[in-house]
Enzyme design. Structure first.
Site, mmCIF file in Angstrom:
data_model
loop_
_atom_site.group_PDB
_atom_site.id
_atom_site.type_symbol
_atom_site.label_atom_id
_atom_site.label_comp_id
_atom_site.label_asym_id
_atom_site.label_seq_id
_atom_site.Cartn_x
_atom_site.Cartn_y
_atom_site.Cartn_z
ATOM 1 N N ASN A 12 49.400 61.567 63.111
ATOM 2 C CA ASN A 12 49.278 61.836 64.547
ATOM 3 C C ASN A 12 49.809 63.223 64.857
ATOM 4 O O ASN A 12 50.729 63.708 64.170
ATOM 5 C CB ASN A 12 50.099 60.833 65.376
ATOM 6 C CG ASN A 12 49.542 59.433 65.310
ATOM 7 O OD1 ASN A 12 48.337 59.230 65.237
ATOM 8 N ND2 ASN A 12 50.426 58.450 65.334
ATOM 9 N N GLY A 42 52.598 57.234 58.765
ATOM 10 C CA GLY A 42 52.203 57.460 57.382
ATOM 11 C C GLY A 42 52.613 58.829 56.887
ATOM 12 O O GLY A 42 53.246 58.975 55.833
ATOM 13 N N GLY A 224 69.551 49.235 63.922
ATOM 14 C CA GLY A 224 70.131 50.385 64.616
ATOM 15 C C GLY A 224 71.554 50.653 64.176
ATOM 16 O O GLY A 224 71.865 50.691 62.983
ATOM 17 N N GLY A 227 73.551 48.565 61.495
ATOM 18 C CA GLY A 227 73.218 48.603 60.075
ATOM 19 C C GLY A 227 71.905 47.907 59.804
ATOM 20 O O GLY A 227 71.004 47.886 60.642
ATOM 21 N N ASP A 248 67.886 63.436 67.599
ATOM 22 C CA ASP A 248 66.546 62.888 67.830
ATOM 23 C C ASP A 248 66.350 61.711 66.872
ATOM 24 O O ASP A 248 66.322 61.894 65.657
ATOM 25 C CB ASP A 248 65.497 63.974 67.575
ATOM 26 C CG ASP A 248 64.074 63.525 67.891
ATOM 27 O OD1 ASP A 248 63.875 62.321 68.154
ATOM 28 O OD2 ASP A 248 63.173 64.374 67.851
ATOM 29 N N ASP A 254 61.129 55.998 59.933
ATOM 30 C CA ASP A 254 60.243 56.563 58.915
ATOM 31 C C ASP A 254 61.036 57.180 57.774
ATOM 32 O O ASP A 254 60.665 57.059 56.601
ATOM 33 C CB ASP A 254 59.322 57.607 59.540
ATOM 34 C CG ASP A 254 58.318 56.998 60.506
ATOM 35 O OD1 ASP A 254 58.040 55.789 60.372
ATOM 36 O OD2 ASP A 254 57.821 57.729 61.383
ATOM 37 N N ARG A 287 68.590 66.004 63.302
ATOM 38 C CA ARG A 287 67.642 67.115 63.379
ATOM 39 C C ARG A 287 66.522 66.769 64.359
ATOM 40 O O ARG A 287 66.144 65.625 64.502
ATOM 41 C CB ARG A 287 67.052 67.395 61.997
ATOM 42 C CG ARG A 287 68.114 67.646 60.942
ATOM 43 C CD ARG A 287 67.517 67.775 59.563
ATOM 44 N NE ARG A 287 68.535 68.042 58.552
ATOM 45 C CZ ARG A 287 68.269 68.319 57.282
ATOM 46 N NH1 ARG A 287 67.012 68.362 56.860
ATOM 47 N NH2 ARG A 287 69.255 68.546 56.441
#
Length: 324
Positions: A12, A42, A224, A227, A248, A254, A287
């Site tokens: 995307n 992906g 989150g 853990g 962020d 991912d 980051r």
């Protein structure tokens, strides 16, 4: 030895706006900043797997448009071993609108999948040899389910280990789950898969038992800041969160999945790989951006060395029912 990871998943174009808070319905807010860049679960996970030490073959599909040209240029310079990128003439390249807000850098995302939902059976079959040659096949649910299922079936027949990150949520059958080696839902996805409201470790344990009853062999439920719960059927264990100063959180899930796949492909145990993936994700959230924020292998190792006291905590072994 670097392991081989094949990632089949979405690309995307991400448009990110940073806000002090999320806007209410009908409200317009001025963003602190905005940026445009590569994304898609992906592509993000493939980049994480690469930077976490794996040899990666990325498989995806884009539109015949300017965003598709952007995708090709970006993917070609990323450093993957190989890329298989199909093109759709009827649908545009997938894109996402992302709001990042508050001191904790929480995010809200709206995705238009576009070409990602048009992968054909013939295109999947063209990738059979690629999947068979990999140690790990990593997929998400941001493509059409028919293609995902066919890709996973091809991997199973070839003896390739299958990891499914069930995001974004699509309803899947128990037969599909039974053909997965490792399932990695977050708390929301675990709730949708089981009907159990997952909010903490105890409720995650209940969901894990329900998923094992459906035929899932191994799973990691990410929670989150609490853990993650790792469950193999014989043990349940807590994967800790490494301290971080979040900027962020968009790529957190991912980054975790890509790093996990990379270390499993390298021959590490599930517990070792999960601990590394947690450290890797903690660096990632410091980051901005998603794909471009993925750390290097050495960054995660340094984070682990910074907190040597953190490790996997056994919660429950086979035959034990302590706690919930």
């Amino acid at each position: 030895m670097k392991g081989k990871v094949c990632v089949f998943g979405s690309f995307n174009l991400d448009i990110v706006a940073k806000m002090s808070r999320f806007p209410a319905p009908g409200e317009s807010l001025v963003a602190h900043s905005s940026m445009m860049g590569p994304g898609g679960k992906g592509s993000n996970q493939a980049t994480a797997a690469l930077r976490a030490g794996a040899r990666v073959h990325y498989i995806g599909k884009v539109g015949n448009d300017d965003f598709g040209l952007f995708a090709r240029r970006h993917l070609e310079k990323t450093g993957f071993d190989a890329i298989t990128l199909f093109t759709c003439k009827e649908k545009p390249t997938g894109n996402a609108m992302i709001y990042v807000a508050g001191d904790d850098a929480e995010n809200m995302i709206s995705v238009y999948p576009g070409a990602n939902l048009t992968v054909s059976a013939a295109e999947v079959n063209r990738c059979q040899s690629t999947v068979a040659a990999a140690d790990i096949l990593l997929v998400q649910l941001e493509n059409n389910l028919s293609a995902i299922q066919r890709m996973a079936d091809n991997a199973r027949r070839s003896g390739t280990y299958v990891i499914v990150n069930p995001a974004p949520w699509q309803k899947v059958t128990d037969v599909f789950l039974q053909n997965v080696d490792l399932l990695t839902p977050n708390s929301t996805e675990a709730s949708q898969l089981t009907g159990i409201a997952v909010s903490d470790i105890d409720s995650a344990r209940l969901a894990a038992r329900a998923l094992h009853a459906k035929g899932v062999r191994q799973l990691i439920i990410t929670l989150g800041m609490q853990g993650a719960l790792l469950s193999s059927g014989s043990i349940m264990a807590l994967v800790p969160v490494y301290p971080a100063q979040p900027v962020d959180s968009t790529g957190a899930g991912d980054s975790f999945n890509g790093a996990l796949a990379a270390r499993l492909a390298a021959g590490e145990s599930l517990q070792q790989a999960a601990l590394f993936a947690s450290a890797y994700a903690s660096v990632c959230v410091e980051r901005a951006g998603a794909a471009e924020s993925m750390p290097l292998y050495a960054d995660a190792v340094a984070r682990m060395q910074q907190y040597p006291q953190l490790g996997i905590t056994l919660i429950e072994a086979a035959g034990e029912t302590s706690g919930a």
